[in-house]
Motif scaffolding. Sequence first.
Motif, PDB file in Angstrom:
ATOM      1  N   ALA A  69       0.835  -1.205   0.000  1.00 49.36           N
ATOM      2  CA  ALA A  69       0.000   0.000   0.000  1.00 49.36           C
ATOM      3  C   ALA A  69       0.870   1.257   0.000  1.00 49.36           C
ATOM      4  CB  ALA A  69      -0.942  -0.001   1.209  1.00 49.36           C
ATOM      5  N   ALA A  70       1.990   1.216   0.757  1.00 45.23           N
ATOM      6  CA  ALA A  70       2.916   2.345   0.760  1.00 45.23           C
ATOM      7  C   ALA A  70       3.574   2.511  -0.605  1.00 45.23           C
ATOM      8  CB  ALA A  70       3.979   2.142   1.849  1.00 45.23           C
ATOM      9  N   MET A  71       3.898   1.400  -1.260  1.00 40.37           N
ATOM     10  CA  MET A  71       4.462   1.469  -2.606  1.00 40.37           C
ATOM     11  C   MET A  71       3.455   2.086  -3.570  1.00 40.37           C
ATOM     12  SD  MET A  71       6.187  -2.371  -2.653  1.00 40.37           S
ATOM     13  CE  MET A  71       6.799  -2.278  -4.339  1.00 40.37           C
ATOM     14  N   ILE A  72       2.202   1.665  -3.452  1.00 41.54           N
ATOM     15  CA  ILE A  72       1.144   2.200  -4.316  1.00 41.54           C
ATOM     16  C   ILE A  72       0.973   3.685  -4.076  1.00 41.54           C
ATOM     17  CG2 ILE A  72      -1.345   2.125  -4.749  1.00 41.54           C
ATOM     18  CD1 ILE A  72      -1.174  -0.909  -4.042  1.00 41.54           C
ATOM     19  N   ASP A  73       0.954   4.059  -2.802  1.00 43.92           N
ATOM     20  CA  ASP A  73       0.789   5.467  -2.449  1.00 43.92           C
ATOM     21  C   ASP A  73       1.931   6.319  -3.005  1.00 43.92           C
ATOM     22  OD1 ASP A  73      -0.786   7.379  -0.508  1.00 43.92           O
ATOM     23  OD2 ASP A  73       1.326   7.756  -0.097  1.00 43.92           O
ATOM     24  N   GLN A 218     -13.584   5.926  -5.673  1.00 43.08           N
ATOM     25  CA  GLN A 218     -12.310   6.512  -5.281  1.00 43.08           C
ATOM     26  C   GLN A 218     -11.280   5.393  -5.203  1.00 43.08           C
ATOM     27  OE1 GLN A 218     -13.629   8.254  -1.540  1.00 43.08           O
ATOM     28  NE2 GLN A 218     -12.770   6.550  -0.390  1.00 43.08           N
ATOM     29  N   TYR A 219     -10.091   5.687  -5.604  1.00 39.81           N
ATOM     30  CA  TYR A 219      -9.079   4.637  -5.580  1.00 39.81           C
ATOM     31  C   TYR A 219      -7.687   5.235  -5.546  1.00 39.81           C
ATOM     32  CZ  TYR A 219      -8.608   5.448 -10.647  1.00 39.81           C
ATOM     33  OH  TYR A 219      -8.410   6.001 -11.878  1.00 39.81           O
ATOM     34  N   THR A 220      -6.741   4.437  -5.124  1.00 39.59           N
ATOM     35  CA  THR A 220      -5.331   4.816  -5.082  1.00 39.59           C
ATOM     36  C   THR A 220      -4.547   3.772  -5.858  1.00 39.59           C
ATOM     37  OG1 THR A 220      -5.598   5.808  -2.900  1.00 39.59           O
ATOM     38  CG2 THR A 220      -3.357   5.307  -3.586  1.00 39.59           C
ATOM     39  N   GLY A 221      -3.704   4.226  -6.760  1.00 41.06           N
ATOM     40  CA  GLY A 221      -2.903   3.310  -7.558  1.00 41.06           C
ATOM     41  C   GLY A 221      -3.536   2.997  -8.892  1.00 41.06           C
ATOM     42  N   ILE A 222      -3.374   1.776  -9.346  1.00 39.12           N
ATOM     43  CA  ILE A 222      -3.845   1.353 -10.661  1.00 39.12           C
ATOM     44  C   ILE A 222      -4.773   0.156 -10.496  1.00 39.12           C
ATOM     45  CG2 ILE A 222      -3.144   0.462 -12.920  1.00 39.12           C
ATOM     46  CD1 ILE A 222      -0.442   1.886 -12.476  1.00 39.12           C
ATOM     47  N   LEU A 223      -6.034   0.346 -10.839  1.00 32.25           N
ATOM     48  CA  LEU A 223      -7.013  -0.741 -10.825  1.00 32.25           C
ATOM     49  C   LEU A 223      -7.403  -1.013 -12.273  1.00 32.25           C
ATOM     50  CD1 LEU A 223      -9.216   0.253  -7.753  1.00 32.25           C
ATOM     51  CD2 LEU A 223      -7.643  -1.674  -7.931  1.00 32.25           C
ATOM     52  N   ALA A 237      -8.156  10.557  -1.583  1.00 34.57           N
ATOM     53  CA  ALA A 237      -8.311  11.917  -1.091  1.00 34.57           C
ATOM     54  C   ALA A 237      -7.189  12.719  -1.721  1.00 34.57           C
ATOM     55  CB  ALA A 237      -8.201  11.961   0.430  1.00 34.57           C
ATOM     56  N   ASN A 238      -7.360  14.025  -1.842  1.00 31.94           N
ATOM     57  CA  ASN A 238      -6.307  14.823  -2.409  1.00 31.94           C
ATOM     58  C   ASN A 238      -5.030  14.624  -1.623  1.00 31.94           C
ATOM     59  OD1 ASN A 238      -7.820  15.942  -4.464  1.00 31.94           O
ATOM     60  ND2 ASN A 238      -8.604  17.575  -3.161  1.00 31.94           N
ATOM     61  N   PRO A 239      -3.876  14.640  -2.273  1.00 31.47           N
ATOM     62  CA  PRO A 239      -2.629  14.358  -1.570  1.00 31.47           C
ATOM     63  C   PRO A 239      -2.328  15.343  -0.448  1.00 31.47           C
ATOM     64  CG  PRO A 239      -2.196  15.186  -3.791  1.00 31.47           C
ATOM     65  CD  PRO A 239      -3.645  14.868  -3.723  1.00 31.47           C
ATOM     66  N   ASP A 240      -2.896  16.550  -0.492  1.00 38.47           N
ATOM     67  CA  ASP A 240      -2.638  17.503   0.585  1.00 38.47           C
ATOM     68  C   ASP A 240      -3.573  17.302   1.766  1.00 38.47           C
ATOM     69  OD1 ASP A 240      -5.036  18.452  -0.366  1.00 38.47           O
ATOM     70  OD2 ASP A 240      -4.312  20.443  -0.900  1.00 38.47           O
ATOM     71  N   GLY A 241      -4.341  16.196   1.770  1.00 42.01           N
ATOM     72  CA  GLY A 241      -5.213  15.891   2.892  1.00 42.01           C
ATOM     73  C   GLY A 241      -6.585  16.520   2.800  1.00 42.01           C
ATOM     74  N   ARG A 242      -6.866  17.279   1.751  1.00 40.17           N
ATOM     75  CA  ARG A 242      -8.142  17.965   1.599  1.00 40.17           C
ATOM     76  C   ARG A 242      -9.222  16.958   1.199  1.00 40.17           C
ATOM     77  NH1 ARG A 242      -8.149  23.390   0.354  1.00 40.17           N
ATOM     78  NH2 ARG A 242      -5.994  23.129  -0.336  1.00 40.17           N
ATOM     79  N   VAL A 243     -10.341  16.946   1.927  1.00 35.77           N
ATOM     80  CA  VAL A 243     -11.417  16.019   1.604  1.00 35.77           C
ATOM     81  C   VAL A 243     -12.611  16.712   0.962  1.00 35.77           C
ATOM     82  CG1 VAL A 243     -10.778  14.365   3.393  1.00 35.77           C
ATOM     83  CG2 VAL A 243     -12.399  16.177   3.933  1.00 35.77           C
ATOM     84  N   MET A 244     -12.640  18.030   1.008  1.00 33.47           N
ATOM     85  CA  MET A 244     -13.663  18.775   0.278  1.00 33.47           C
ATOM     86  C   MET A 244     -13.192  20.214   0.123  1.00 33.47           C
ATOM     87  SD  MET A 244     -16.861  19.580   2.898  1.00 33.47           S
ATOM     88  CE  MET A 244     -17.220  17.868   3.182  1.00 33.47           C
ATOM     89  N   SER A 245     -13.793  20.915  -0.821  1.00 31.14           N
ATOM     90  CA  SER A 245     -13.404  22.299  -1.042  1.00 31.14           C
ATOM     91  C   SER A 245     -13.874  23.164   0.118  1.00 31.14           C
ATOM     92  CB  SER A 245     -14.003  22.822  -2.354  1.00 31.14           C
ATOM     93  OG  SER A 245     -15.406  22.978  -2.228  1.00 31.14           O
TER      94      SER A 245
END
Length: 609
Positions: A69-73, A218-223, A237-245
């Motif tokens: 998961a860390a590699m994917i991230d 929503q997904y992380t990596g390649i599906l 989630a956005n990489p800066d931790g933002r979950v909504m505008s």
Amino acid sequence: MPTKKIFFFDWNSNFDADLPAWAQDSKMFIGQYVSLRGLPTSWRNTKQAIASNRSGKVTNGFMKALIRAAMIDSGANADGFGLNDRYAMGEMTLDGTFTGTTINANGLVACVLYDRTTGKFLKSSGYDHKTNGSAPYFLALWNYFMESMPDFAPTFNNFCTEWKQSPMNEDVCRSMACVLADMVYEHVQSDKFLCCDKDEIRDLTETRMRSSTTKPAQYTGILAHFGQVTRGRNKSANPDGRVMSTADFCGKFSFRTEPLSAEQEKLVPKLTESYIVDEWLVLVCKHIQKTTGRPRPVRNILLRGAPGVGKSEMYTGIAAGCHLPLYTFAANAMTEPFDLFGQFVPVDENGEQCGGKMSLRQILKDMPSVEDFSMDPVYTYEELTGEKKSDATSLDCMAAAFTKASQQTATPSGQQRFKFVPGQLITAMKFGGVWGFDEVTLPQNPGVVPALNPAMDATQSITLPTGEIVRRHPDCIFVGTTNLDLEGCRNLNQAWQDRCQLIIDLPEPTEEVLKARVKSMVNWDETNDSKIVDLDRFISVYRSLQEIARKHRLEDGVIGPRKLADWVLSTLVTENPNQSAQITIIPGATSDARGIAEMKEKLEDSFPA
């Protein structure tokens, strides 16, 4: 709680040889790992402060899933995990690659689908967890864990940050792996997690995988198999931790039934888009809104964390999200109980204010001390009034002393020489709003924080020095903040902490969150500023300086996001990272000569002249 048998937890106490060397510490696999730095290794111990040597027990399947998961991230060339309203899913290549971000593209791929409504699992044909290990099941649940357990995502993000460091801090990664494993086991043992028996697992067909119902929202990596026509990357989630505008967030959790006055509207924080609305903030606002109308709605909150993690920004966000006016109070070592409620000011013959704030000791001279109010209120009350009151409190003593002082200092015309002016806490209590109480552990008087207890329990009121009883408005929210490890901080009053319904331990920000915050604090110009400052490099050095401070136990300063921003801003002026560091982040960290020398050496290695 009876122990459930979860088929993908294989309690083999031996580590798998495919794991990297740092993850082959056998003590992790028998629940006996002890951090060299005293870091937590058990989620239950972390949350309940249990004094024991218990460690989170890691399994081969979990450890492999965590590293993958860390590699994917970090942008691996294959594999991923995702989620939609009904299903959680994952794809994992079954080879021995658990370092870097390159995965063998020719390896067998195991696809797993989890139905969140029934607990049923489906897996791709050709994959057998008894033969190939259970890591794909854990990976398929990764987004589900991040959504279902508020502390999982930030802890995992911190793991990823440490895992990417070179050299990697192995003790930190082992400790966090134990905590994450423990967290997952606690969750799957609860009633919230549904799980079928191993005999109920069915094969997952290509048709099912490509169905629109199993396509991840929503997904992380390649599906590549679950409804994805082409390979891509869409972070959960956005990489800066933002979950909504920010625009969507402001006012979203409003629960007030009566409109705010014009003056109150002016005090509702106005957030810009640079403000990061993260999952912690949304979680707190949900609790405040959704518990409104219940017997004990969530209105008392404690935020803990290192300097710069965003405690003050969070209570500002709470006020914006709930659309309430914001009031604040910053405590210090000399804060007295009634500094929370307001201040005494001198007045003239006509009762008009004629000077600045008067100290309580001035007003109460020749009377029992403020310490007496807290240490022995029953005796002190009798001394002040001549009356016995077995349940007298420090508040009763203060009201009696105020009355006596008023009588003693009256002018010939009968006008008092001072008056009590209520503070922002009282305004919030009377009319509603968020009251941010910064640094609740700094006051040296032990009676300061407990003075709020009556307002936070069933009494829901405070008695002012004037004798007035102020009832707490149902829309009044208390948010306390504390830095437990800083010099000068006292242990938090247990009775007060017990009244806090939510206690949030804010984690250190990830690299992406740090970037976003620093850019916001310095008003970053992407075109010009990026030519002078390489933020990735600055953040890497910043982490190294923190590690130096921890290694030498340097506790006379702080290395936090604010100092990182100061360093960046100064460098934008000087264009010399070393020179700027010596007037910002280094002196802010410590005055210890040995620590300063090592930090300077690190800077010179990272930014050679």
